[in-house]
Design a protein around this motif. Structure first.
Motif, PDB file in Angstrom:
ATOM      1  N   ARG A 222      -7.806  17.529  -3.392  1.00  0.00           N
ATOM      2  CA  ARG A 222      -8.782  16.472  -3.659  1.00  0.00           C
ATOM      3  C   ARG A 222      -8.357  15.118  -3.094  1.00  0.00           C
ATOM      4  NH1 ARG A 222      -9.322  15.104  -8.906  1.00  0.00           N
ATOM      5  NH2 ARG A 222      -7.451  16.208  -9.490  1.00  0.00           N
ATOM      6  N   LEU A 223      -7.330  15.136  -2.255  1.00  0.00           N
ATOM      7  CA  LEU A 223      -6.875  13.881  -1.678  1.00  0.00           C
ATOM      8  C   LEU A 223      -7.954  13.364  -0.727  1.00  0.00           C
ATOM      9  CD1 LEU A 223      -4.141  12.628  -2.206  1.00  0.00           C
ATOM     10  CD2 LEU A 223      -3.348  13.593  -0.068  1.00  0.00           C
ATOM     11  N   ILE A 224      -8.425  12.152  -1.004  1.00  0.00           N
ATOM     12  CA  ILE A 224      -9.509  11.632  -0.161  1.00  0.00           C
ATOM     13  C   ILE A 224      -8.931  11.200   1.190  1.00  0.00           C
ATOM     14  CG2 ILE A 224     -11.297   9.864   0.045  1.00  0.00           C
ATOM     15  CD1 ILE A 224     -11.283   9.791  -3.045  1.00  0.00           C
ATOM     16  N   SER A 225      -9.587  11.625   2.249  1.00  0.00           N
ATOM     17  CA  SER A 225      -9.098  11.249   3.568  1.00  0.00           C
ATOM     18  C   SER A 225     -10.274  11.045   4.502  1.00  0.00           C
ATOM     19  CB  SER A 225      -8.199  12.367   4.093  1.00  0.00           C
ATOM     20  OG  SER A 225      -7.956  12.193   5.458  1.00  0.00           O
ATOM     21  N   HIS A 226     -10.294   9.890   5.178  1.00  0.00           N
ATOM     22  CA  HIS A 226     -11.328   9.618   6.170  1.00  0.00           C
ATOM     23  C   HIS A 226     -10.646   9.370   7.506  1.00  0.00           C
ATOM     24  CE1 HIS A 226     -14.339   9.372   3.064  1.00  0.00           C
ATOM     25  NE2 HIS A 226     -13.610   8.493   2.404  1.00  0.00           N
ATOM     26  N   PRO A 227     -10.363  10.449   8.247  1.00  0.00           N
ATOM     27  CA  PRO A 227      -9.630  10.259   9.495  1.00  0.00           C
ATOM     28  C   PRO A 227     -10.449   9.500  10.536  1.00  0.00           C
ATOM     29  CG  PRO A 227      -9.844  12.604   8.921  1.00  0.00           C
ATOM     30  CD  PRO A 227     -10.734  11.839   8.003  1.00  0.00           C
ATOM     31  N   ILE A 228      -9.813   8.554  11.178  1.00  0.00           N
ATOM     32  CA  ILE A 228     -10.436   7.836  12.286  1.00  0.00           C
ATOM     33  C   ILE A 228      -9.422   7.725  13.430  1.00  0.00           C
ATOM     34  CG2 ILE A 228     -12.099   6.466  10.934  1.00  0.00           C
ATOM     35  CD1 ILE A 228     -10.058   4.125  11.183  1.00  0.00           C
TER      36      ILE A 228
END
Ligand code: ADP
Length: 425
Positions: A222-228
């Motif tokens: 559930r680790l939130i990650s928004h890769p950019i």
């Protein structure tokens, strides 16, 4: 049995050997029939030779139907999201390819004949003849539904408890900070000393709850990650400039080694506005997540170094971007190195005992780096210092350009999104 060759013609010996062989076969078959674990033997072509009752119970395939079939028609593995295992992920395929060692998998789900998904742990071992040629593969699989349910409950409990406890701890920390603030409160020196200690411990507790929450999230995905798209060079330089204050305070020198074989003093590079030409190391990561990892490594380098310097390095090749954080500190004993990235692991010796910490930072760091198919490890010499390395997959210039255009198009489509930073907890 070793005597067979020497007593070739001796009737009683061979009869006895035959009998003992039969006994052995009988014993093996009793064991195979009795154990709950699934046992499957396949030949070197992947055709099932043996399928015990445990395997039948788990998969729903009767032994007589499973035998002579290609194992892939019987053993179907999927990941936690229900996606079929690729050939690279399939532990049996890996043993076919590698042929040397047992491969274990504790994350798979087995799709039964009735299309149910059962969590399993697998252990896959090659069978080799005298010439080290693969003759077959033994797979042992076990239903781990109960273990996974208990694990999930434990993680959920830790997650809820640490979440709930963070709020009162933050309140206590806030009030203690007010009590220590000259403009708001008047306290005598002795009371100030007590309050400072209480404030420090509360901060430690807050960090522990935050780390517990993050590690619980990392465990159940559930680790939130928004890769950019991130250019690691400029990112790292900026980040370390924000972090180096703590090192300055301790009198430690901070240096950058920016892959150009040129080492630059971080302060000088800032003051003189000196520019270094170096390749662009693009990666696809969530910068907030990677900041957590590097901040922890940098803080550790400061914490576990009394004098000398901390060097932050960046280099890479076509495939990989490599970062390192090197210190001239206490170092890590060789026997502790294999355990350093485990949960709650802390080196217990006179050099580290008095330094506070939770033992969760490196564990969380590993989980985050693995989220981006990266690798983190340490090389260290006791008393001389440590170097922590992070490898991340490098994006080619073409892929980076495509990613940049994709991100630009996305933010043009939703201007509000481009203004808000994703909420990370
Ligand atoms: P913490 O520092 O909060 O205890 P970490 O998971 O970040 O937790 O680190 C785990 C352990 O690894 C530390 O307790 C310490 O013993 C050791 N360690 C980490 N970084 C270093 C370092 N740069 N030099 C020496 N030991 C280190």
């Amino acid at each position: 049995m070793l005597g067979i060759g020497r007593h070739k013609d001796s009737g009683p010996v061979s009869v006895k050997t035959g009998a003992s062989l039969r006994d052995e076969q009988q014993a093996s078959s009793i064991i195979l029939n009795a154990i709950e674990d699934g046992v499957m033997l396949i030949d070197d072509k992947g055709v099932i030779d043996l399928f015990n009752p445990g395997a039948t119970k788990l998969t729903g395939w009767p032994s007589n139907e499973a035998r002579k079939l290609d194992y892939r028609s019987v053993i179907k593995l999927v990941n936690g999201k229900g996606a079929a295992y690729t050939a690279e992920q399939d532990p049996i395929q890996q043993v076919f390819k590698d042929q040397s060692a047992t491969i274990r998998d504790n994350k798979a789900f087995l799709v039964t004949r009735g299309n149910k998904q059962v969590p399993v742990s697998l252990s896959v071992s090659p069978l080799l003849d005298q010439n080290k040629k693969l003759t077959g593969i033994v797979t042992i699989f076990r239903d781990v539904t109960q273990e996974r349910t208990e694990e999930k409950q434990r993680t959920e409990f830790i997650s809820t408890a640490s979440h709930e406890m963070r709020t009162p701890v933050a309140a206590i920390e806030g009030y203690l900070a007010l009590a220590l603030n000259d403009r708001v409160s008047t306290v005598d020196n002795r009371a100030r000393d007590y309050l400072e200690k209480a404030h420090e411990s509360t901060q430690h507790l807050g960090k522990l709850f935050q780390d517990l929450l993050t590690s619980a999230k990392a465990e159940d995905g559930r680790l939130i990650s928004h890769p950019i798209l991130v250019d690691m060079g400029s990112y790292l330089e900026k980040l370390v400039n924000d972090l180096k204050f703590a090192a300055d305070k301790k009198g430690l020198v901070v240096e950058f080694d920016l892959g150009s074989n040129k080492v630059i003093d971080a302060t000088a590079s800032n003051k003189a506005g000196q520019k270094v030409v170096m390749p662009l190391y693009y990666v696809l990561v969530d910068p907030d997540r990677i900041r957590e990892v590097i901040t922890n490594l940098f803080d550790n380098a400061v914490k576990y170094t009394d004098q000398g310097k901390i060097t932050i390095g960046l280099s890479g090749d076509d495939q990989v971007v490599q970062m390192y954080i090197k210190d001239t500190g206490v170092g890590v004993p060789p026997e502790d190195i294999p355990h350093l990235f485990q949960k709650f692991y802390r080196v217990d010796n006179s050099a580290t005992r008095t330094i506070g910490g939770t033992g969760l930072g490196l564990y969380i760091g590993r989980k985050i780096v693995e989220l981006y198919q990266g690798r983190i490890w340490v090389e260290s010499e006791l008393g001389k210092g440590s170097t922590f390395y992070i490898n991340l997959p490098r994006l080619s210039t073409e892929r980076a350009e495509a990613e940049r255009q994709r991100e630009a198009a996305q933010s043009a489509m939703s201007p509000i999104n481009s203004l808000t930073t994703p909420v990370l907890q």
